[in-house]
Every structure is written in C-alpha cells, then in structure tokens.
Scaffold this motif. Sequence first.
Motif, PDB file in Angstrom:
ATOM      1  N   UNK A   1       0.811  -1.221   0.000  1.00 24.99           N
ATOM      2  CA  UNK A   1       0.000   0.000   0.000  1.00 24.99           C
ATOM      3  C   UNK A   1       0.843   1.268   0.000  1.00 24.99           C
ATOM      4  N   UNK A   2       2.125   1.145   0.349  1.00 25.88           N
ATOM      5  CA  UNK A   2       2.977   2.328   0.482  1.00 25.88           C
ATOM      6  C   UNK A   2       4.159   2.308  -0.481  1.00 25.88           C
ATOM      7  N   UNK A   3       3.933   1.789  -1.672  1.00 27.95           N
ATOM      8  CA  UNK A   3       5.000   1.745  -2.672  1.00 27.95           C
ATOM      9  C   UNK A   3       4.366   1.854  -4.054  1.00 27.95           C
ATOM     10  N   UNK A   4       5.181   1.738  -5.091  1.00 26.37           N
ATOM     11  CA  UNK A   4       4.679   1.793  -6.458  1.00 26.37           C
ATOM     12  C   UNK A   4       3.941   0.529  -6.878  1.00 26.37           C
ATOM     13  N   UNK A   5       3.846  -0.436  -5.985  1.00 26.07           N
ATOM     14  CA  UNK A   5       3.091  -1.663  -6.284  1.00 26.07           C
ATOM     15  C   UNK A   5       1.642  -1.325  -6.634  1.00 26.07           C
ATOM     16  N   UNK A   6       1.010  -0.475  -5.837  1.00 26.74           N
ATOM     17  CA  UNK A   6      -0.339   0.042  -6.103  1.00 26.74           C
ATOM     18  C   UNK A   6      -1.333  -1.050  -6.523  1.00 26.74           C
ATOM     19  N   UNK A   7      -1.717  -1.935  -5.618  1.00 25.22           N
ATOM     20  CA  UNK A   7      -2.606  -3.048  -5.986  1.00 25.22           C
ATOM     21  C   UNK A   7      -3.968  -2.613  -6.508  1.00 25.22           C
ATOM     22  N   UNK A   8      -4.398  -1.403  -6.177  1.00 22.56           N
ATOM     23  CA  UNK A   8      -5.720  -0.942  -6.615  1.00 22.56           C
ATOM     24  C   UNK A   8      -5.632   0.172  -7.665  1.00 22.56           C
ATOM     25  N   UNK A   9      -4.435   0.365  -8.210  1.00 26.71           N
ATOM     26  CA  UNK A   9      -4.280   1.366  -9.255  1.00 26.71           C
ATOM     27  C   UNK A   9      -4.556   2.783  -8.760  1.00 26.71           C
ATOM     28  N   UNK A  10      -4.905   3.661  -9.673  1.00 24.55           N
ATOM     29  CA  UNK A  10      -5.215   5.049  -9.336  1.00 24.55           C
ATOM     30  C   UNK A  10      -6.723   5.249  -9.209  1.00 24.55           C
ATOM     31  N   UNK A  11      -7.154   6.291  -8.520  1.00 25.93           N
ATOM     32  CA  UNK A  11      -8.577   6.651  -8.552  1.00 25.93           C
ATOM     33  C   UNK A  11      -9.013   6.848 -10.008  1.00 25.93           C
ATOM     34  N   UNK A  12     -10.258   6.547 -10.299  1.00 21.69           N
ATOM     35  CA  UNK A  12     -10.722   6.564 -11.685  1.00 21.69           C
ATOM     36  C   UNK A  12     -10.575   7.924 -12.363  1.00 21.69           C
ATOM     37  N   UNK A  13     -10.596   8.993 -11.583  1.00 23.51           N
ATOM     38  CA  UNK A  13     -10.508  10.331 -12.175  1.00 23.51           C
ATOM     39  C   UNK A  13      -9.088  10.877 -12.196  1.00 23.51           C
TER      40      UNK A  13
ATOM     41  N   UNK B   1       0.533  15.999  -4.204  1.00 17.83           N
ATOM     42  CA  UNK B   1      -0.904  15.954  -3.937  1.00 17.83           C
ATOM     43  C   UNK B   1      -1.545  14.714  -4.573  1.00 17.83           C
ATOM     44  N   UNK B   2      -1.159  14.419  -5.822  1.00 16.27           N
ATOM     45  CA  UNK B   2      -1.696  13.232  -6.490  1.00 16.27           C
ATOM     46  C   UNK B   2      -1.201  11.947  -5.828  1.00 16.27           C
ATOM     47  N   UNK B   3       0.045  11.948  -5.385  1.00 20.03           N
ATOM     48  CA  UNK B   3       0.577  10.779  -4.675  1.00 20.03           C
ATOM     49  C   UNK B   3      -0.236  10.503  -3.416  1.00 20.03           C
ATOM     50  N   UNK B   4      -0.624  11.562  -2.723  1.00 21.08           N
ATOM     51  CA  UNK B   4      -1.430  11.412  -1.510  1.00 21.08           C
ATOM     52  C   UNK B   4      -2.809  10.842  -1.849  1.00 21.08           C
TER      53      UNK B   4
ATOM     54  N   UNK C   1      -6.438   6.155  -1.760  1.00 21.18           N
ATOM     55  CA  UNK C   1      -7.224   5.212  -2.553  1.00 21.18           C
ATOM     56  C   UNK C   1      -6.841   3.770  -2.212  1.00 21.18           C
ATOM     57  N   UNK C   2      -5.521   3.506  -2.093  1.00 20.72           N
ATOM     58  CA  UNK C   2      -5.066   2.154  -1.748  1.00 20.72           C
ATOM     59  C   UNK C   2      -5.637   1.716  -0.408  1.00 20.72           C
TER      60      UNK C   2
END
Length: 332
Positions: free
Chosen positions: A75-87, A97-100, A105-106
């Motif tokens: 959850x705290x790395x570039x692994x990003x299991x849930x990807x980015x928010x849809x927008x 700000x986007x990283x936050x 989202x994760x």
Amino acid sequence: MSSVRKDVGAATHQGFRSSASRTTTSSASGFHSADKYVEEECTTNSLVIVHQKEGEWTPVAKDWLATFVPTESSLNSNFRPFGNPSDLPDIRPMSSQDEELVSQHQLEKHKELEARLGSQIDGYATIVETSGPGILVRELPDVVGTKVWFGEWLLWQILSKEDLSNVNSVLELGAGCGLAGLLLASKGFNVTLSDTNSGYVGAEKTFENLEFNLDLNRKFIELKGGQVQALALDWKDRSNCTKADLVIGADIIYEPRLFEDLISTILTASSKAIIVQNVRREGTEKFKEACEARGVRVTTTSISKEYIEDTPIPETDLLLYEAWTLEEIPKP
C-alpha cells in the motif's frame, strides 16, 4: 525419498507448461500478464494472501505457489494493488498531492476488501502458480536481495529438467528470497539456503527475509519429507561452508572481485554446480576463464522459449540468460 526426487521434473514441469495455471500481476519484480484466476480457499500457512482476478483481489489457495508483497509495503510503494482513482490519469512523475490521493485510494480499497473477506489481508501476490506446490515467498520492494528475480524462476525450471536422482543435499548460494531452494526442499531434498548477512546495505534485511520465508514454509516442507536450513555464508571466509551434492545459484556472478572467492566456495561445498546467469552482467566471460584456470569445466545451455515452455519472463529478457553446469575436473 528417491521417488520424490524422481518426480521433481514431472511435478514442476506440469505446472509451468500450462499457461492456464498461472496468474501474474504487476509487481516490484516487474512481471506482467493479463491472465487472472480465482480460488475460494483463503489460507496459506496461516497467512491470507490475495491475487487478482478480472480486476478483483481474491484469496490464494493454500496449495498454490505464490510470491507476495506484505500489505504495508504493497500500500505504500509503487506496487499500487488498486491502481489510481478513476478520475486520476496515470501520468508520472506525480505531484505530491496526487501521490497522496493514490495512497488514500489504496488504503480505502484495502479496508473495503478486508471487510468483504471478513479477515485481515497479510499480503498481495505478485506471482501465483495454481498447480502448486504450496510454497509462499515474501518479497520486500525496498531491498535488492528481497525480490524474486527472473533468474531464480529460470533456475527452478532448469532444475526441473535435471536428473537429480543422485542428489540428496543442495546448497543455494546468494539465495535471496530462497524460491528455488524452498521448492527443491518441498520435493524431499535437504537444502541449505545461504546468503551473506553483512557487507552491503540491505544484507541484514535480506537474510532476515530469507529466514522468514524458511520459517513460513518449514512445516509444509517437513510434511513433504524435505529439510531446510539457513546459513549466513561469507564467500571470503568459508569456515562454515557446508558440504552438498549440488550447489545452485541464480544471478550471483556480478562482482568480478569476488569471482575467485565464489569458485572457492563452490569447490569447498561440491564438485558440481548449476547456475543461471544473465550474461549482460559484467565479467561473465571472465568468470568462465577463471573457472577453467581452476580446473572447473563450464557447460553452457542457452535458454529459449523452446526450452522453457511457460515462464513469466518476457522473451527479450529470457534470451539474455544462460544455464551453466560447473564440474570440477578430476586431477590425474
């Protein structure tokens, strides 16, 4: 015991041959695949590990082979299991700000998934092999030695094609996460997983992770008739180097200043070794020359898609690897 060993090739090759038996998700190790699979069993060695099926994370069965990243690291790395928010478009580098937003989202999706499963999630799978055996291997994204690299997967597949009927004990050098050695142990071999616990940044953490993976799988391995132990081994000081019928290693030839020490370590342990090596690495030809000077014969096998039917490794990378059999030439 011998019947277990004779079955190594058949058991593992069956799993690797069928692409319908593998699921791969984006990971710190860099494997990617569109294949997704599902199983309802959700406990593996007391841990709940999930893998992806058609965009959803689903529990891994207890008899599958899986590599995974623990939840906090996921959850705290570039692994990003849930990807980015849809927008939020996936354009990098991102603003702070986007990283936050991505981190939030994760965490939100993770909590939703735990609520749906009704249990704590201990990690997110990077590779899953549904035909087993039931081995779990933890990866950590922030240390080189705590990732399962391409060479380790290839080493396991190469070993599955070898006649190991005369092998009882195995020493893995530079074991890292220990994948190949753990899989051999689950087939009834007595395996020593070795790595250094000092000498470079991350060495101590690498060895701790190796011991974690050993302890995580020890009960299963013993039930299958195998034995496994960890050894902190310095190639320069071989006083505690164990004897073995076979030495194995993957991507361990990368420091020319250590070549002589590595050859000495191999010869201290055994008269035979099987090594899988990325030949792009500095000094691979020099290592072969050093072996010849020390009375060690090196037999090379090129690796291709025809040789390895199914692998998570892109073919462009696969062709850069070779399998080497090292054998001490008897002195007259």
